[in-house]
Each structure stands twice: as C-alpha cells, then as structure tokens.
Design a protein around this motif. Sequence first.
Motif, PDB file in Angstrom:
ATOM      1  N   ASP A 174      -9.135   4.450  -8.489  1.00 55.64           N
ATOM      2  CA  ASP A 174      -9.537   3.282  -7.707  1.00 55.64           C
ATOM      3  C   ASP A 174      -8.564   3.029  -6.560  1.00 55.64           C
ATOM      4  OD1 ASP A 174     -11.643   2.880  -9.494  1.00 55.64           O
ATOM      5  OD2 ASP A 174     -10.401   1.628 -10.805  1.00 55.64           O
ATOM      6  N   LYS A 175      -9.116   2.622  -5.428  1.00 59.15           N
ATOM      7  CA  LYS A 175      -8.286   2.308  -4.268  1.00 59.15           C
ATOM      8  C   LYS A 175      -7.505   1.021  -4.481  1.00 59.15           C
ATOM      9  CE  LYS A 175      -8.510   1.521   0.756  1.00 59.15           C
ATOM     10  NZ  LYS A 175      -9.386   1.476   1.950  1.00 59.15           N
ATOM     11  N   TYR A 176      -8.154   0.031  -5.105  1.00 59.04           N
ATOM     12  CA  TYR A 176      -7.522  -1.271  -5.305  1.00 59.04           C
ATOM     13  C   TYR A 176      -7.155  -1.428  -6.786  1.00 59.04           C
ATOM     14  CZ  TYR A 176      -9.541  -2.143  -0.715  1.00 59.04           C
ATOM     15  OH  TYR A 176      -9.877  -2.053   0.619  1.00 59.04           O
ATOM     16  N   ASP A 177      -5.893  -1.650  -7.038  1.00 58.97           N
ATOM     17  CA  ASP A 177      -5.407  -1.852  -8.393  1.00 58.97           C
ATOM     18  C   ASP A 177      -5.856  -3.222  -8.915  1.00 58.97           C
ATOM     19  OD1 ASP A 177      -3.435  -0.791 -10.513  1.00 58.97           O
ATOM     20  OD2 ASP A 177      -2.734  -2.833 -10.178  1.00 58.97           O
ATOM     21  N   THR A 226     -13.726  -7.847   2.492  1.00 59.34           N
ATOM     22  CA  THR A 226     -13.270  -6.985   1.402  1.00 59.34           C
ATOM     23  C   THR A 226     -12.536  -7.796   0.345  1.00 59.34           C
ATOM     24  OG1 THR A 226     -13.043  -5.149   2.972  1.00 59.34           O
ATOM     25  CG2 THR A 226     -11.917  -4.938   0.859  1.00 59.34           C
ATOM     26  N   ALA A 229       0.846  -1.197   0.000  1.00 58.04           N
ATOM     27  CA  ALA A 229       0.000   0.000   0.000  1.00 58.04           C
ATOM     28  C   ALA A 229       0.876   1.240   0.000  1.00 58.04           C
ATOM     29  CB  ALA A 229      -0.932   0.014   1.212  1.00 58.04           C
ATOM     30  N   VAL A 284      -1.685   7.318 -10.589  1.00 56.74           N
ATOM     31  CA  VAL A 284      -2.295   6.838  -9.339  1.00 56.74           C
ATOM     32  C   VAL A 284      -3.670   6.243  -9.616  1.00 56.74           C
ATOM     33  CG1 VAL A 284      -3.191   7.558  -7.103  1.00 56.74           C
ATOM     34  CG2 VAL A 284      -0.985   8.403  -7.875  1.00 56.74           C
ATOM     35  N   GLU A 300      -2.957  14.561  -7.608  1.00 57.69           N
ATOM     36  CA  GLU A 300      -2.313  13.276  -7.341  1.00 57.69           C
ATOM     37  C   GLU A 300      -1.266  12.992  -8.408  1.00 57.69           C
ATOM     38  OE1 GLU A 300      -6.116  12.474  -9.652  1.00 57.69           O
ATOM     39  OE2 GLU A 300      -5.511  13.651  -7.878  1.00 57.69           O
ATOM     40  N   VAL A 319       0.482   5.454   0.675  1.00 58.98           N
ATOM     41  CA  VAL A 319      -0.352   6.545   1.179  1.00 58.98           C
ATOM     42  C   VAL A 319       0.178   7.850   0.596  1.00 58.98           C
ATOM     43  CG1 VAL A 319      -1.202   7.766   3.211  1.00 58.98           C
ATOM     44  CG2 VAL A 319      -0.850   5.286   3.300  1.00 58.98           C
ATOM     45  N   TYR A 320      -0.644   8.530  -0.184  1.00 55.16           N
ATOM     46  CA  TYR A 320      -0.271   9.814  -0.779  1.00 55.16           C
ATOM     47  C   TYR A 320      -0.868  10.937   0.069  1.00 55.16           C
ATOM     48  CZ  TYR A 320       0.908   7.042  -4.903  1.00 55.16           C
ATOM     49  OH  TYR A 320       1.453   6.118  -5.766  1.00 55.16           O
TER      50      TYR A 320
END
Length: 281
Positions: free
Chosen positions: A134-137, A173, A106, A131, A127, A108-109
């Motif tokens: 979406d949170k999940y690639d 999740t 993970a 990037v 960003e 964090v930006y």
Amino acid sequence: SEDDHDKLKDTLHALVAMLVRSRNSEKTSDVLPKPETPLPPDANAPQKPGHGRNGAEAFGGAKKVPVAHQTSKHGERCPDCGKGNVYTQKEPKVLVRIVGQAPLAATVYSLERLRCGACGQVFTAQEPEGVGPDKYDETVGAMIAQLKYGSGVPFYRLEKLESQLGIPLPAATQWEIVEDVAAILKPAHDELIRQAAQGEVMHNDDTSMRVLKMEREPGDDRTGVFTSGIVSTREGGHIALYFTGRQHAGENLGDVLKQRAAELPGPIQMCDALSRNAPKL
C-alpha cells in the motif's frame, strides 16, 4: 553544582552495585547515612539551563537511541586511576533533542532494474522488508484524522503545508484516506454511543453546519444542517459524541438514549430551554 550532583549520584549507584555483588544482606538505607534535610532553594538564584517543565520520561513517543561508551566497557579497568573497575550505572545520562518534521513523511524507494542485453529480460530488485504493497500506511489516515477532527486543521491547509514541505497530498485524497479509516473505526464509534447512553448526566446542544452536498430522504422538506454535540458523564469520565445532519440535538439525543439499559433510571439532562434540545421519547 550539576557536576558534583552527577558525581555523587554515580558514586552512590556504584556503591549499591558493590553491595549487591557481595550479597550483603544489609539494606542500602542501613549502610549509607541518611541525608540531611536540604535547605530551601533560593528563589532569586538563577536556574540552571536545560531543566524544562517536562523531563525525559515524559517523551514517551520519542525514538530511543542507546549510546554505548566509546572507550570503556562494563567490568574494565578504570582509565583514570587504573585500580578499580568501571560498572554500568542504572540511570544513564539523558539528552533530549527535538527536530522539526512534516506531519506526514514520505520515502521514495528506487528499485534497481537490470536488463539482459541478449534476451531483453528485465530483473527488478525486491522492495525492502516491511515496505508493504500500500502507498499509504495505516498511520497516515490516523494522523490526518487527528489533525482534521482532533486539532481542527482543514484539509486544504494540510494540503498547502505538506506541499511546502515537499510531500504533496491533495485535499480530495485526504478525504478518501480518512473515509477508509472511518469504516474501520465504526464499531468503536458504535460502542462509544452505547456506553454514552448509560451516562448519568447528558449535555447536548447543536449549531448550524455547512455541508457541500448531503443526500436527504424522499419527502424531507428540511433545509437546515446541524452538528449536535452530546457529552455523557459516567463514573467520573466523559464521552463526547458529534452528529452532523438534518436532525436537531434533541433528536440525536433521543437516538442515543434508545440504547440505554431498561433498568437504569432516566439521566439528568443539561441544556438550554430551546424546545428542539429535548428528546421526544
């Protein structure tokens, strides 16, 4: 020794480079003397450190980092003798370094925010490129599915492992991520079933399976749940299919064989003598 070996190899590469630059029509094998047949290695001699069973070329998924020489460049004078020039060799010296990492990483930006003291308007930094929203690639779903269904790591164990490594990912999740990936892969799964139906030899069997909740058709009085495994051999290759549900191995094999080409003869079936392993076609 290893040092002498490296020096000799570098010398040969330098000589080959000189021959190419001078446009000599002679082959290197004609110019250089043929090496004598080496003596068989001594079985009792101690092995040199750093020679594992896998060479550097076997690490296809490793990150490649080219390192330029810190003091010399291609074509410059030799810093040792001062007479000749140094030239880049075709084969660099390779170092393999392996580190541990979490199955899922993970980042964090922290996007800087500026607020105007007069109007109160807030300006947020953009960003970084690549990037994405979406949170999940896409690789997250692929890795979780590989760990779960390819390596047999349950969701709750992966949840505990990731939590210990500082990247929490609840089991629920994980299931949602894999479910989305499964919808994308369904066309490939259907094509595997179609190709497996054309196999020459079909192996099938099933085992009982526990499913927490499974919707059944109205009027279905079955209570068992099974996972059927079907392995199809075709042209020297193997296709393995798995089906989990109310049907037995014979019923699942029958559904697969419905996609078999009509001009092909019946396949050879390998299974035990249990009646529910035979497809009723």
